[in-house]
Write a protein that holds these residues in place. Structure first.
Motif, PDB file in Angstrom:
ATOM      1  N   SER A   1       3.630   7.535  20.730  1.00 12.66           N
ATOM      2  CA  SER A   1       2.404   7.909  20.163  1.00 12.66           C
ATOM      3  C   SER A   1       1.751   9.132  20.650  1.00 12.66           C
ATOM      4  CB  SER A   1       1.675   6.631  20.249  1.00 12.66           C
ATOM      5  OG  SER A   1       2.468   5.569  19.424  1.00 12.66           O
ATOM      6  N   PRO A   2       2.085  10.303  20.361  1.00  9.97           N
ATOM      7  CA  PRO A   2       1.483  11.463  21.208  1.00  9.97           C
ATOM      8  C   PRO A   2      -0.047  11.498  20.880  1.00  9.97           C
ATOM      9  CG  PRO A   2       3.362  12.180  19.692  1.00  9.97           C
ATOM     10  CD  PRO A   2       3.214  10.685  19.622  1.00  9.97           C
ATOM     11  N   ASP A   3      -0.750  10.821  19.952  1.00  7.04           N
ATOM     12  CA  ASP A   3      -2.324  10.685  19.901  1.00  7.04           C
ATOM     13  C   ASP A   3      -2.673   9.981  20.894  1.00  7.04           C
ATOM     14  OD1 ASP A   3      -1.126   8.420  18.964  1.00  7.04           O
ATOM     15  OD2 ASP A   3      -2.641   8.247  17.306  1.00  7.04           O
ATOM     16  N   LEU A   4      -1.880   9.298  21.958  1.00  4.86           N
ATOM     17  CA  LEU A   4      -2.583   8.553  23.156  1.00  4.86           C
ATOM     18  C   LEU A   4      -2.930   9.697  24.088  1.00  4.86           C
ATOM     19  CD1 LEU A   4      -0.272   5.505  23.388  1.00  4.86           C
ATOM     20  CD2 LEU A   4      -2.812   5.576  22.642  1.00  4.86           C
ATOM     21  N   ARG A   5      -2.455  10.918  24.109  1.00  6.15           N
ATOM     22  CA  ARG A   5      -2.815  11.677  25.013  1.00  6.15           C
ATOM     23  C   ARG A   5      -4.291  12.524  24.815  1.00  6.15           C
ATOM     24  NH1 ARG A   5       1.383  16.252  26.237  1.00  6.15           N
ATOM     25  NH2 ARG A   5       0.840  16.096  28.194  1.00  6.15           N
TER      26      ARG A   5
ATOM     27  N   ARG B   1      -7.148  14.991  24.047  1.00  2.74           N
ATOM     28  CA  ARG B   1      -7.286  16.055  23.254  1.00  2.74           C
ATOM     29  C   ARG B   1      -6.928  17.314  23.356  1.00  2.74           C
ATOM     30  NH1 ARG B   1     -13.041  16.152  22.568  1.00  2.74           N
ATOM     31  NH2 ARG B   1     -12.895  14.067  22.225  1.00  2.74           N
ATOM     32  N   GLY B   2      -5.917  17.849  22.636  1.00  6.21           N
ATOM     33  CA  GLY B   2      -5.481  19.104  22.538  1.00  6.21           C
ATOM     34  C   GLY B   2      -4.706  19.639  23.585  1.00  6.21           C
ATOM     35  N   ILE B   3      -3.751  18.708  24.228  1.00  3.35           N
ATOM     36  CA  ILE B   3      -2.849  19.048  25.239  1.00  3.35           C
ATOM     37  C   ILE B   3      -1.524  19.127  24.704  1.00  3.35           C
ATOM     38  CG2 ILE B   3      -4.462  18.546  27.183  1.00  3.35           C
ATOM     39  CD1 ILE B   3      -2.812  16.240  27.542  1.00  3.35           C
ATOM     40  N   THR B   4      -1.375  18.588  23.755  1.00  2.00           N
ATOM     41  CA  THR B   4       0.128  18.457  23.254  1.00  2.00           C
ATOM     42  C   THR B   4       0.566  19.552  22.481  1.00  2.00           C
ATOM     43  OG1 THR B   4       0.018  15.810  23.242  1.00  2.00           O
ATOM     44  CG2 THR B   4       1.834  16.876  21.983  1.00  2.00           C
ATOM     45  N   ARG B   5       1.512  20.154  22.948  1.00  2.70           N
ATOM     46  CA  ARG B   5       2.220  21.479  22.204  1.00  2.70           C
ATOM     47  C   ARG B   5       3.364  20.985  21.483  1.00  2.70           C
ATOM     48  NH1 ARG B   5       4.433  23.952  27.716  1.00  2.70           N
ATOM     49  NH2 ARG B   5       4.939  21.784  27.511  1.00  2.70           N
TER      50      ARG B   5
ATOM     51  N   ASP C   1       6.470  19.990  23.346  1.00  4.66           N
ATOM     52  CA  ASP C   1       6.268  18.826  23.701  1.00  4.66           C
ATOM     53  C   ASP C   1       6.653  17.508  22.707  1.00  4.66           C
ATOM     54  OD1 ASP C   1       5.116  19.373  26.235  1.00  4.66           O
ATOM     55  OD2 ASP C   1       3.138  19.213  25.378  1.00  4.66           O
ATOM     56  N   LEU C   2       6.348  17.819  21.387  1.00  2.00           N
ATOM     57  CA  LEU C   2       6.824  17.045  20.449  1.00  2.00           C
ATOM     58  C   LEU C   2       8.302  16.905  20.144  1.00  2.00           C
ATOM     59  CD1 LEU C   2       3.604  17.795  17.979  1.00  2.00           C
ATOM     60  CD2 LEU C   2       4.136  15.735  19.227  1.00  2.00           C
ATOM     61  N   GLY C   3       8.792  18.181  20.368  1.00  2.00           N
ATOM     62  CA  GLY C   3      10.198  18.344  20.179  1.00  2.00           C
ATOM     63  C   GLY C   3      10.936  17.347  21.435  1.00  2.00           C
ATOM     64  N   TYR C   4      10.412  17.319  22.718  1.00  5.22           N
ATOM     65  CA  TYR C   4      11.081  16.784  23.811  1.00  5.22           C
ATOM     66  C   TYR C   4      10.758  15.365  23.468  1.00  5.22           C
ATOM     67  CZ  TYR C   4      10.868  20.898  26.737  1.00  5.22           C
ATOM     68  OH  TYR C   4      11.074  22.256  27.154  1.00  5.22           O
ATOM     69  N   TYR C   5       9.593  14.802  23.055  1.00  5.24           N
ATOM     70  CA  TYR C   5       9.555  13.342  22.584  1.00  5.24           C
ATOM     71  C   TYR C   5      10.559  12.907  21.545  1.00  5.24           C
ATOM     72  CZ  TYR C   5       5.064  14.393  24.753  1.00  5.24           C
ATOM     73  OH  TYR C   5       3.802  14.632  25.486  1.00  5.24           O
ATOM     74  N   SER C   6      10.786  13.728  20.507  1.00  3.19           N
ATOM     75  CA  SER C   6      11.582  13.322  19.395  1.00  3.19           C
ATOM     76  C   SER C   6      13.092  13.068  19.810  1.00  3.19           C
ATOM     77  CB  SER C   6      11.496  14.347  18.220  1.00  3.19           C
ATOM     78  OG  SER C   6      12.452  14.115  17.416  1.00  3.19           O
TER      79      SER C   6
END
Length: 248
Positions: free
Chosen positions: A11-15, A17-21, A24-29
């Motif tokens: 759940s990237p929205d737990l990070r 505000r504004g730091i998720t690139r 990063d989302l590609g790594y998470y996926s």
């Protein structure tokens, strides 16, 4: 078989505000994809920062906002919860964290005042440091699981060695592209067959996170050397294996 995972990977929205690139989302996926690919259960860790500071928060350092007795008490309670999970399930394969997180960083965390020598501190975050006995990987490292195995493949011994590497990597949850398994195993083929094989190998690089290259011999195999060079030119990390004691 399970891994403990920093919850912001799911759940990237737990990070903050504004730091998720996008990177990063590609790594998470891909980290989640790797677990599903190999049947590894994902068990999310609690998020100390969200529980303490709230969901919608500005980025900050540990010393700025988390260096309090109340946060320390929260960490103790959360550690007890995780220890209970481990007691019931047995040890996890590893913890997957997120570098720079004050709580769940792996190799580095945002710790002290911006611009100071302590701004970015090496080592685990304050939460994951409570589990030193459990191996831990940053999500970006765990997400790199697609391997291109570059190696000579002309003799029976070479092909058998390549298969042994394939099996070892697969046993450690890597998805391996093995050129000898896609027709690159005989001299008896025409020009079109050569071209088709080359195109298949080239396409495989598009889904490769790391190249593992065998460079045994008095000189490295020319095809393997080309594959290493192609990977380097396209920003793909290369890990070379050499068991030959001769100087190359």
């Amino acid at each position: 078989m399970y891994v403990l995972v920093s919850p912001c990977i799911l759940s990237p929205d737990l990070r903050a505000r504004g730091i998720t690139r996008e990177e990063d989302l590609g790594y998470y996926s891909r980290a989640v994809e790797r677990c599903r690919r190999f049947g590894i259960e994902i068990v999310p860790l609690p998020c100390p920062e969200t529980l303490y500071l709230g969901h919608d928060r500005e980025p900050g350092m540990f010393l700025e906002r988390l260096d309090t007795a109340r946060f320390g008490h929260l960490l103790g309670n959360l550690e007890a919860e995780v220890r209970e999970i481990i007691r019931e399930r047995g040890p996890p394969l590893c913890i997957i964290g997120v570098n720079s997180s004050p709580a769940c960083g792996i190799d580095a965390t945002w710790y002290g005042p911006p611009g100071s020598e302590e701004a970015r501190r090496p080592g685990r975050g304050v939460f994951l440091s409570r589990f030193p006995e459990i191996p831990a990987l940053d999500v970006a490292d765990f997400a790199r699981y697609r391997v291109y195995l570059a190696a000579p493949l002309f003799s029976r011994a070479e092909k058998e060695y390549n298969i042994s590497l394939f099996e070892t990597l697969s046993a450690h949850f890597f998805e391996v592209y093995l050129p000898q398994e896609v027709g690159d195993d005989t001299i008896h083929r025409d020009r079109k067959a050569h071209q088709d094989i080359f195109c298949r190998h080239l396409a495989a690089f598009g889904n490769t996170d790391v190249v593992v290259a065998v460079i045994d011999g008095a000189d490295a195999d020319s095809g393997t050397a080309w594959e290493m060079g192609y990977a380097y030119a396209h920003g793909i990390p290369v890990v070379a294996i050499r068991t030959d004691f001769r100087m190359a």
